[in-house]
Design an enzyme around this catalytic site. Structure first.
Site, PDB file in Angstrom:
ATOM      1  CE  LYS A  23     -16.806  -8.862  15.094  1.00  0.00           C
ATOM      2  NZ  LYS A  23     -16.165  -8.174  16.226  1.00  0.00           N
ATOM      3  CG  LEU A  62     -15.595 -13.917  18.651  1.00  0.00           C
ATOM      4  CD1 LEU A  62     -16.600 -12.880  18.146  1.00  0.00           C
ATOM      5  CD2 LEU A  62     -14.486 -13.234  19.447  1.00  0.00           C
ATOM      6  CD  GLU A  63     -16.247 -16.444  26.919  1.00  0.00           C
ATOM      7  OE1 GLU A  63     -15.148 -15.848  26.808  1.00  0.00           O
ATOM      8  OE2 GLU A  63     -16.867 -16.520  27.990  1.00  0.00           O
ATOM      9  CE1 TYR A  64     -24.895 -17.252  22.637  1.00  0.00           C
ATOM     10  CE2 TYR A  64     -24.969 -19.269  23.954  1.00  0.00           C
ATOM     11  CZ  TYR A  64     -25.613 -18.183  23.371  1.00  0.00           C
ATOM     12  OH  TYR A  64     -26.958 -18.037  23.530  1.00  0.00           O
ATOM     13  CB  ALA A  65     -21.551 -13.596  25.892  1.00  0.00           C
ATOM     14  CD  GLU A 105     -23.508   1.111  22.084  1.00  0.00           C
ATOM     15  OE1 GLU A 105     -22.727   1.247  23.058  1.00  0.00           O
ATOM     16  OE2 GLU A 105     -24.216   2.024  21.653  1.00  0.00           O
ATOM     17  CG  ASN A 106     -17.725  -2.284  21.737  1.00  0.00           C
ATOM     18  OD1 ASN A 106     -18.441  -2.731  20.850  1.00  0.00           O
ATOM     19  ND2 ASN A 106     -16.909  -1.261  21.557  1.00  0.00           N
ATOM     20  CE  LYS A 112     -19.234   1.062   8.087  1.00  0.00           C
ATOM     21  NZ  LYS A 112     -20.436   1.040   7.247  1.00  0.00           N
ATOM     22  CG  ASP A 140     -14.947   1.299  20.612  1.00  0.00           C
ATOM     23  OD1 ASP A 140     -15.552   2.350  20.920  1.00  0.00           O
ATOM     24  OD2 ASP A 140     -15.272   0.585  19.638  1.00  0.00           O
TER      25      ASP A 140
HETATM   26  N1  ADE Z   1     -23.622 -10.971  20.112  1.00  0.00           N
HETATM   27  C1  ADE Z   1     -22.503 -10.585  19.503  1.00  0.00           C
HETATM   28  N2  ADE Z   1     -21.479 -11.359  19.859  1.00  0.00           N
HETATM   29  C2  ADE Z   1     -21.961 -12.276  20.729  1.00  0.00           C
HETATM   30  C3  ADE Z   1     -21.369 -13.337  21.481  1.00  0.00           C
HETATM   31  N3  ADE Z   1     -20.079 -13.605  21.380  1.00  0.00           N
HETATM   32  N4  ADE Z   1     -22.158 -14.044  22.284  1.00  0.00           N
HETATM   33  C4  ADE Z   1     -23.451 -13.734  22.382  1.00  0.00           C
HETATM   34  N5  ADE Z   1     -24.062 -12.747  21.728  1.00  0.00           N
HETATM   35  C5  ADE Z   1     -23.306 -12.029  20.890  1.00  0.00           C
END
Ligand code: ADE
Length: 350
Positions: A120, A168-171, A218-219, A101, A214
């Site tokens: 982010k 943030l950590e990358y996922a 999506e989270n 958002k 939450d």
């Molecule tokens: N999409 C949103 N946040 C992410 C993250 N930290 N790693 C990978 N994809 C994402």
């Protein structure tokens, strides 16, 4: 994070919650970024400074002393850079990973360590308009202190005149809801793996009196081995709590005590775990309805019905989580011991 049709993003103070949505063009244009390999382990450990000239907004980072210590000890860095503030200049920016958002999430790489992260980006103007600065502050304070394999790391943050950046950590395997959409629903064994990981992460949060509030597809993100990571702590608080922020968007994951605005505690996450478990197995949340009013009615009455293909063992666990009375809900310790989890994780061969 893109909202699917029919999946309305929650919170708002008339405008929106901790999620981020509108597009942002980073000042550093889209440089190619080498994605992290499993052997890369350095973390950005630069100490966050607590102040910055702050004509900007009241989103000036107000890092607590404990937070600095955590970051200082996270990973040693070059002595010369320790103590400096992060800035956008420290990162190469890659492809967008998701939309929210208040801005977008980008793949990014810290220049000196080559450590790959997700950046982010949130617009201050939009955060202010929605009145959610306090939620962002809480998100940073809470998430930066949590250390668990199934909780997405928040390494640090910084801001400039117009934006706030969360490191943030990358996922690498992305958003779990996309997997769910692709597969319609998960086989029980796959759902068990996710629910087991989520229950263990929630157990850790609750041991620190942190409630997420939450939990929904999506989270949730997926790490490089497909392991689940809880992300987005924008709605998290320390228990007990009462909800003062207006709810909007989907009610689907909210327990009766939260939609009724009562004082609530960590048992709200047990309800959401039950909703999620149902959604993993069925492909849609249990109380879904055409209108908010009808969803509200179905939640408060716990109008729970299972399609025939859901096993008795799964029904048993979900029914024990989806109790109207929070004190009647099965504990996380017992979730981890439930036969649906145990038997599917360690199947006997006899
Ligand atoms: N999409 C949103 N946040 C992410 C993250 N930290 N790693 C990978 N994809 C994402």
């Amino acid at each position: 994070m893109a909202a699917e049709p029919g999946r309305v993003l929650k919170p708002c103070n008339g405008a929106g919650g901790p999620h981020i949505t509108s597009a942002v063009k980073p000042r550093v244009a889209g440089l190619p970024v080498k994605e992290r390999t499993s052997t890369q382990s350095a973390e950005p450990g630069r100490v966050l400074k607590t102040s910055e000239s702050s004509e900007d907004s009241d989103l000036t980072p107000t890092a607590k002393p404990g937070m600095e210590e955590e970051h200082a000890s996270a990973k040693p860095r070059e002595p010369t850079v320790t103590g400096q503030k992060w800035s956008l200049q420290d990162f190469d920016i890659g492809r967008p990973l998701g939309k929210g958002k208040f801005g977008n999430v980008y793949l990014a790489r810290e220049k000196s360590t080559k450590y790959v992260v997700a950046l982010k980006v949130l617009f201050k103007s939009q955060l202010q308009k929605a009145g959610v600065e306090h939620q962002l502050r809480r998100e940073v304070e809470i998430q930066s202190h949590l250390r668990h394999p199934h909780i997405l790391r928040l390494f640090g943050y910084f801001h400039d005149k117009t934006r706030v950046y969360l490191i943030l950590e990358y996922a690498p395997k992305g958003e779990l809801y996309k997997e769910l959409t692709k597969n319609t629903r998960f086989e029980e064994k796959r759902a068990v793996v996710y629910i087991n990981q989520l229950a263990s992460a929630l157990q850790y949060c609750h041991s620190k009196k942190v409630i997420h509030r939450d939990i929904k597809p999506e989270n949730l993100l997926l790490g490089h081995t497909g392991d689940l990571k809880i992300a987005d702590f924008g709605w998290s608080v320390h228990a007990p709590s009462s909800r003062r922020t207006t709810l909007c968007g989907t009610l689907d994951y909210l327990p009766p005590e939260m939609i009724e605005g009562s004082l609530h505690d960590e048992k709200v996450d047990l309800w959401s775990l039950g909703v999620l478990c149902y959604e993993f197995l069925v492909g849609k949340p249990p109380f879904e309805a055409a209108s908010h009013e009808e969803t509200y009615r179905r939640i408060t009455r716990v109008d729970l019905r299972f399609p025939s293909y859901v096993s008795n063992s799964a029904r048993s666990l979900i029914s024990m989580l989806l109790k109207h009375d929070p004190n009647q809900r099965i504990s996380l310790d017992k979730v981890l011991e439930h036969p649906w989890i145990k038997d599917n994780l360690n199947p006997t061969t006899s």
